[in-house]
Design an enzyme around this catalytic site. Sequence first.
Site, PDB file in Angstrom:
ATOM      1  CG  ASN A 166      -1.743   1.316   1.281  1.00  0.00           C
ATOM      2  OD1 ASN A 166      -2.641   1.477   0.461  1.00  0.00           O
ATOM      3  ND2 ASN A 166      -1.435   2.232   2.193  1.00  0.00           N
ATOM      4  CD  GLU A 167      -1.587   5.558   0.405  1.00  0.00           C
ATOM      5  OE1 GLU A 167      -1.007   6.071   1.374  1.00  0.00           O
ATOM      6  OE2 GLU A 167      -2.707   5.927   0.024  1.00  0.00           O
ATOM      7  CD  GLU A 383      -6.112   3.654   1.402  1.00  0.00           C
ATOM      8  OE1 GLU A 383      -5.938   4.842   1.756  1.00  0.00           O
ATOM      9  OE2 GLU A 383      -5.343   2.738   1.718  1.00  0.00           O
ATOM     10  CD1 TRP A 429      -9.275   6.062   5.035  1.00  0.00           C
ATOM     11  CD2 TRP A 429      -8.565   3.976   4.580  1.00  0.00           C
ATOM     12  NE1 TRP A 429      -8.494   5.647   6.087  1.00  0.00           N
ATOM     13  CE2 TRP A 429      -8.054   4.381   5.844  1.00  0.00           C
ATOM     14  CE3 TRP A 429      -8.269   2.692   4.096  1.00  0.00           C
ATOM     15  CZ2 TRP A 429      -7.251   3.532   6.613  1.00  0.00           C
ATOM     16  CZ3 TRP A 429      -7.463   1.874   4.871  1.00  0.00           C
ATOM     17  CH2 TRP A 429      -6.962   2.307   6.119  1.00  0.00           C
ATOM     18  CD  GLU A 436      -5.606   9.326   8.774  1.00  0.00           C
ATOM     19  OE1 GLU A 436      -5.936   8.145   8.583  1.00  0.00           O
ATOM     20  OE2 GLU A 436      -5.076  10.019   7.896  1.00  0.00           O
ATOM     21  CD1 TRP A 437      -2.198   6.444   8.459  1.00  0.00           C
ATOM     22  CD2 TRP A 437      -0.914   5.063   9.663  1.00  0.00           C
ATOM     23  NE1 TRP A 437      -2.394   5.158   7.986  1.00  0.00           N
ATOM     24  CE2 TRP A 437      -1.614   4.293   8.694  1.00  0.00           C
ATOM     25  CE3 TRP A 437      -0.051   4.390  10.524  1.00  0.00           C
ATOM     26  CZ2 TRP A 437      -1.481   2.905   8.584  1.00  0.00           C
ATOM     27  CZ3 TRP A 437       0.090   3.012  10.414  1.00  0.00           C
ATOM     28  CH2 TRP A 437      -0.615   2.294   9.456  1.00  0.00           C
TER      29      TRP A 437
HETATM   30  C1  GBH Z   1      -3.885   6.749   3.033  1.00  0.00           C
HETATM   31  O1  GBH Z   1      -2.751   7.550   2.875  1.00  0.00           O
HETATM   32  C2  GBH Z   1      -3.509   5.528   3.816  1.00  0.00           C
HETATM   33  O2  GBH Z   1      -3.344   4.403   2.976  1.00  0.00           O
HETATM   34  C3  GBH Z   1      -4.430   5.205   4.936  1.00  0.00           C
HETATM   35  O3  GBH Z   1      -3.834   4.275   5.796  1.00  0.00           O
HETATM   36  C4  GBH Z   1      -4.838   6.471   5.627  1.00  0.00           C
HETATM   37  O4  GBH Z   1      -5.556   6.250   6.809  1.00  0.00           O
HETATM   38  C5  GBH Z   1      -5.644   7.272   4.651  1.00  0.00           C
HETATM   39  O5  GBH Z   1      -4.950   7.490   3.484  1.00  0.00           O
HETATM   40  C6  GBH Z   1      -6.061   8.628   5.188  1.00  0.00           C
HETATM   41  O6  GBH Z   1      -4.965   9.424   5.461  1.00  0.00           O
HETATM   42  O7  GBH Z   1       0.212  17.616   2.942  1.00  0.00           O
HETATM   43  O8  GBH Z   1      -2.056  18.211   3.385  1.00  0.00           O
HETATM   44  O9  GBH Z   1      -1.349  17.968   1.135  1.00  0.00           O
HETATM   45  C7  GBH Z   1      -2.981   8.888   2.574  1.00  0.00           C
HETATM   46  C8  GBH Z   1      -2.007   9.468   1.587  1.00  0.00           C
HETATM   47  C9  GBH Z   1      -0.606  11.299   1.093  1.00  0.00           C
HETATM   48  C10 GBH Z   1      -2.845  11.745   1.741  1.00  0.00           C
HETATM   49  C11 GBH Z   1      -0.198  12.690   1.494  1.00  0.00           C
HETATM   50  C12 GBH Z   1      -2.427  13.159   2.165  1.00  0.00           C
HETATM   51  C13 GBH Z   1      -0.715  14.912   1.872  1.00  0.00           C
HETATM   52  C14 GBH Z   1      -1.656  15.827   2.594  1.00  0.00           C
HETATM   53  N1  GBH Z   1      -1.718  10.850   1.902  1.00  0.00           N
HETATM   54  N2  GBH Z   1      -1.306  13.641   1.429  1.00  0.00           N
HETATM   55  S1  GBH Z   1      -1.184  17.517   2.517  1.00  0.00           S
END
Ligand code: GBH
Length: 484
Positions: A166-167, A383, A429, A436-437
């Site tokens: 994943n990602e 997602e 999702w 949420e990490w």
């Molecule tokens: C996903 O990642 C994950 O797979 C999941 O586990 C997680 O819970 C879900 O999304 C929600 O977060 O700097 O403000 O522009 C998310 C991928 C990549 C989304 C970076 C937000 C930057 C936000 N993320 N992106 S911002």
Amino acid sequence: MTTSNRPFPPDFLFGAATAAFQIEGATHEDGRRDSIWDAFCREPGAVFGGDNGDVACDHYHRYRDDVALMKRLGLQTYRFSVSWARVRPDGGARNAKGIDFYKRLVDELRAADILPWLTLYHWDLPQALQERGGWTVRETAERFTEYALDVHDALGDRVNVWTTLNEPWCASFLSYTGGEHAPGHTSIEEGLLASHHLLLAHGSTVQALRARDASLDLGITLNHTVADPADPGNPGDVDAARRVDGQFNRWFLDPIHRASYPADIVEDIRAVDAAAVASFEAAILDGDLATIAQPIDTQGVNYYHGDLVSGTAPEHPPVSGGPATTRPGRSPYPSHAGIHAVERGLPRTSQNWEVQPEGLTRLLRRLSDEYTRAKGVRLVVTENGAAFDDVVAADGVHDQERVAYVQAHLGAVLDAVDAGVDVGGYFYWSLMDNFEWAWGYDKRFGIVRVDYDTQERTPKDSALEYARIIAGRTLGATEPAVAR
Ligand code: GBH
């Protein structure tokens, strides 16, 4: 785009997604040991509120009820991840009790006629492997394939769809360069090395699983942005968009589909840190790119928001969208100078992420045109979702913004289908609110509300709306499918 009575293709799958560390809890039960996220949560300031995954949604003990809830909502498929730290707690010897949990879960799903959609890596690397270098060392890719084969030994006869990673952007650059995710490092070299070893782990594992069973549906899930220049006539803005797209999207798409890293981005990064790029290039051994470019069946697409960017700093920079943690981080983009986010007045989620559904249509069309259609690779939205501030009332959990979000993004998917893109399904999702990490439990993505004091689950208005759409297989139908 219209939202009235648009049918979905007959074989289109509706699902919801979760990940092991975000929902399971039971982090030290049945032989599981620390993952990098358990360790990261203990670092002061790393996770908002000092939250951790010890209990989370207690899904490890409540999976039967959770599957029953999925059934009630009419989900056809459920995307979950297996915790490497349960299956191989030290990264080495396998732990039968840890694997057994996933056998029970998968059997429960199959009994409910819900297609299990298994992801092997959603970021919970065994801490023991991090102590040997984590994804910055090649050995971790080899250990990953061994772990994947353990999971296949146990579940190969009952799971058909396998996603390796994943990602990988998050697992490399956000984790080893940006410092926002575990293990919280801030090194360009480490991010580059991690990205290569993650991709290598993907390719070698696809090869190994394919050799075991040619009938498996194999793939990877990438996270994407749609980068637009603030002024398409301004070369600086166009270049900023190229660099965001290159570091976020093409860095992973090109090796997987074209067996090469994007040369323009390699040179951009070399200009910033030549030693890091030299180390990265030395880590790419003969044959690696061919391994990474193994044919896949399905490509998972995670889409949350786009990016409007400029080459010059705006007078009033938009509020940052990062988590409110207190550890120092840096940009996850190795080459970040001169990339500036620009406000365009779109609605925002409670994490300050833009709501931009039409970006999803453009993304799917572009992936299909430039990467997947010619090879017959199916795209699936693995997602898409948002955190909003839900209204908890006596008569239910009201999340009108999420209802509108789901409708709009499903409409965007249908727009891509209408344009001829092979989109096989959509996973919201997330099934339920969860860890949420770096934001901890502060942000809620679920269509199901979780009360973290009682572990009670309550379908939100968005869950009822999603169930209604699934039952009618139509966007814009009117009859409710599930009573609150
Ligand atoms: C996903 O990642 C994950 O797979 C999941 O586990 C997680 O819970 C879900 O999304 C929600 O977060 O700097 O403000 O522009 C998310 C991928 C990549 C989304 C970076 C937000 C930057 C936000 N993320 N992106 S911002």
